[in-house]
Each structure stands twice: as C-alpha cells, then as structure tokens.
Scaffold this motif. Structure first.
Motif: not given
Length: 405
Positions: A232, A288, A349
């Motif tokens: 991110s 993630i 994130d």
C-alpha cells in the motif's frame, strides 16, 4: 495610489500562490481512476497545499509559524446546539474532552464511545471532529467522548498515548455518571487516533481493576513505523491526502519532535536487519492477500542501518508506538474489533496485517473496505460541496457496528 498598488501586488501574489499550489498538486500527486469524486479530492488537496504554502510565507515574514497557521486553518469550530444531543466540555484527569449525550430518554444505560481524532499526532482537535462525533452519537444513540490529547512536536511520545489512556480510564471509572454501562465501552479513532485506540486497548488488557473494553473501532489506523515499503505504501505513495513521505515525517515528529533521519526511515535503513527479521512473522507483505498486490509491489532487499539512527528511533518497536508488534498473548485478549480500510491509502496494509493478527488470535473482526476510498475520507462525509458519499457509507457501517453491539 500606493495603497491600490500594494493591494494589487497582494492579490497577484495570492493568485500566484493558488496557481502554484494547484501546479504542485498536479505534479507531485497521483489520483487513481478508481477513487471516489476525483475532482473534489483534487480541490481538497489543493486547499491543504495552499494553506501550507501560505503558512510558510507568513513564517518567512515573521508573522506566525507555519505549524500554528496550519492548525488555525484546520481547527474547525464548535457548532451550535443540537436538538438531539446534550454537549459539554469537561476535563478527565487533566485531559480536555467533549461529551455528547443523546437527549432522548433511554430504557437502560447506553453504550459509551471514546473517540481519538486523527491528524498525524500534530493536527486535529475536538472542534475539527464535531461533525463526526455528533453523527456517531445521534445515529448510534451512544454517549461519545471526544478526547483533546496533546500534540507533537511540542509534546512527543508517549504524551498523546498517555492522555488517551488517562481519559479512557477516567471514563471507565465514572461511566455511570453519564448514563453509560461500564461493560459497554468502545474505544475508537481514525489514522493517528486509530494508533492511539489500538495502543490503549492493548494496555487495558492487563488492567483487571477496570471493566473490560467491549470493542475497538480502528479507522485507517497507523500501526507500525518499521516498514514503509508495504504494497500500500508503494501503490499509494503519491495519493492525497496522505503521502508516503508525509507519513514518515509524522511518525518522527510524534517520536521525537523533529524529522531528522527522514531519509533513513523512507529507505528502510533505520532498523537493523535482525530487528526486521524478528517482526517478520507479523510484519510482512507475505501476510497480505494477492488481490492487494495487483496494482504493483516490488519486495525491497533489507539494508543495514547505523547504530546512531537505530538508537534515535528504537522506540518505534514499542507496542505502545507500533501496536502491530504486540505479543500474541496480548492480541488474543483484545475485544471484538471493527476495522475500516481504504484502497487508495498508504496505511491500508497496516490495518490488513492487524486484521490478520486479530483473526489468528481468535478475535472477532468486522472489516469494511472502501474500494474507492482514500485516507481521511470519513472526516469529509459531510463537508458541504466537498463531501464524499463513500465516506458517508463508511461512517454508516461504523454506526451499524455500534448498534449491533
């Protein structure tokens, strides 16, 4: 004639300032196609940039500090009476708070919501969050306590955290005085306030003298200052209103009141490799989901850091500063959680990694992801012509979560 000339010069300078701010915005930022109301976001960001530039000019002229001017422009104002709410400014300990209580009679004690505002630990205020806190109190029929914690750089870590902890413990001990059930207290916050909410919740796990926290609400929180190269951060590094570089600037101001070692933090050379490896099980892009890497992600090779830099920033590793790094034994005891993330946000994130940690620890998590959202969108849910419908949807999801408790 001289007065007219001075006025003309001032107006011309102001126009140049506005044009310069817009040019800076276009050349240094990127607004993705999928974002909610892109033109409005461009205008909001240009206003923020223009304010900062004007503050710098006034500082150079010796009229005021840039920080003071920016805070003044962002301060918000206390709104008038609300037909559905009683409001009162109080002090919990020595911490200023504003309490919002529904006027309508209640069959029993209400839930209580503590709210810690965002603003990079440097900006924000009770007044700036009036609209958000009123909406939560009205729509969820809860008693809301908005906390005015001290700000950096005048006050550094852990002052903000300590103020929020002080206000929370005071409220827990006196909840019944405000018609609140002590067993139904929720701790919430956005951005830097989300960081403070997560840290306070973790601390209260080891306070058997107080009621258990009923739930936590974390709105695009900052939860670590070790890795600024998560997907991110790479994907949204230039997306308003929070740039990657600005986030690193904020954590340094919070920690020590200045931005020295900013480049080290941005390049990842502020933490020794062995420290990064120690936290890798919790702080890694491997944790993630792939769907959040499709817009681009390039793993970064760890680089060594100097002892001088690490000594200056090693408190980044404390869970009270970086709640994502708390031990499993603490995480497992945390209350039911609501986490809100935005796709176009450098902090996305942080929240996704914490969500995984909570779920792995058996904590129930309600997650709401704003697919077309950006950092700060909740605060702009009711901002006149510069309002964002996606922010309103996000806030309504928070209200629905509260009503379900």
């Amino acid at each position: 004639a001289l007065l007219v000339l001075i006025l003309a010069v001032f107006i011309a300078a102001f126009i140049l300032l506005v044009v310069g701010a817009i040019y800076f915005d276009f050349s240094n930022s990127e607004i993705p196609l999928g974002v909610d109301q892109p033109v409005k976001l461009r205008i909001v960001h240009s206003i923020l940039i223009g304010t900062a530039v004007l503050g710098k000019i006034l500082e150079k002229l010796g009229l005021c500090s840039q920080l003071g001017f920016t805070r003044y422009m962002r301060r918000g104002k206390k709104l008038g009476e609300d037909p559905k709410l009683f409001m009162k400014d109080l002090q919990f300990g020595k911490v200023p708070v504003r309490i919002y209580q529904p006027r309508a009679p209640s069959a029993g004690r209400r839930r209580g919501v503590l709210y810690f505002h965002g603003g990079g630990w440097m900006f924000g205020s009770i007044n700036a969050y009036e609209t958000v806190c009123r909406y939560i109190a009205r729509e969820s029929e809860s008693v809301v306590v908005s906390v005015e914690y001290r700000l950096a750089p005048e006050h550094t870590y852990p002052a903000q955290y300590e103020d929020c902890l002080t206000a929370t413990t005071h409220f827990m001990k006196t909840a019944e005085d405000y018609g609140v059930d002590p067993a139904h207290i929720i701790i919430s916050g956005d951005s830097a306030g989300g960081n403070l909410a997560a840290a306070v919740c973790q601390t209260l796990v080891s306070r058997p003298d107080l009621p258990k926290v009923h739930a936590q609400i974390l709105i695009y929180p900052c939860l670590q200052a070790i890795d600024f190269d998560l997907p991110s951060y790479q994907q949204n590094c230039g997306v308003p209103i929070l740039f990657r570089e600005r986030m690193a600037f904020y954590v340094l101001q919070y920690l020590k009141g200045d931005a020295s070692f900013l480049e080290d933090v941005l390049e990842g050379s502020h933490m020794p490799v062995d420290v990064k490896l120690k936290f890798r099980k919790w702080l890694s892009a491997d944790n993630i989901l792939k769907e959040f890497k499709v817009r681009g992600y390039k793993p970064k090779v760890p680089i060594e850091c100097s002892n001088e830099v690490y000594e200056a920033v090693k408190k980044f590793c404390e869970p009270a500063f970086s709640p994502l790094l708390a031990e499993d034994a603490v995480v497992r005891q945390l209350p039911e959680s609501f986490i809100l993330t935005c796709e176009y946000d450098v902090l996305r994130d942080d929240a996704l990694l914490y969500k995984k940690r909570l779920e792995d620890g058996g904590v129930p998590v309600t997650w709401y992801h704003i697919e077309n959202g950006f950092h700060g969108i909740i605060s702009l849910f009711d901002n006149g012509r510069l309002s964002f419908p996606a922010g309103k949807k996000g806030l309504d999801n928070i209200v629905n979560f509260l009503r379900s408790l």
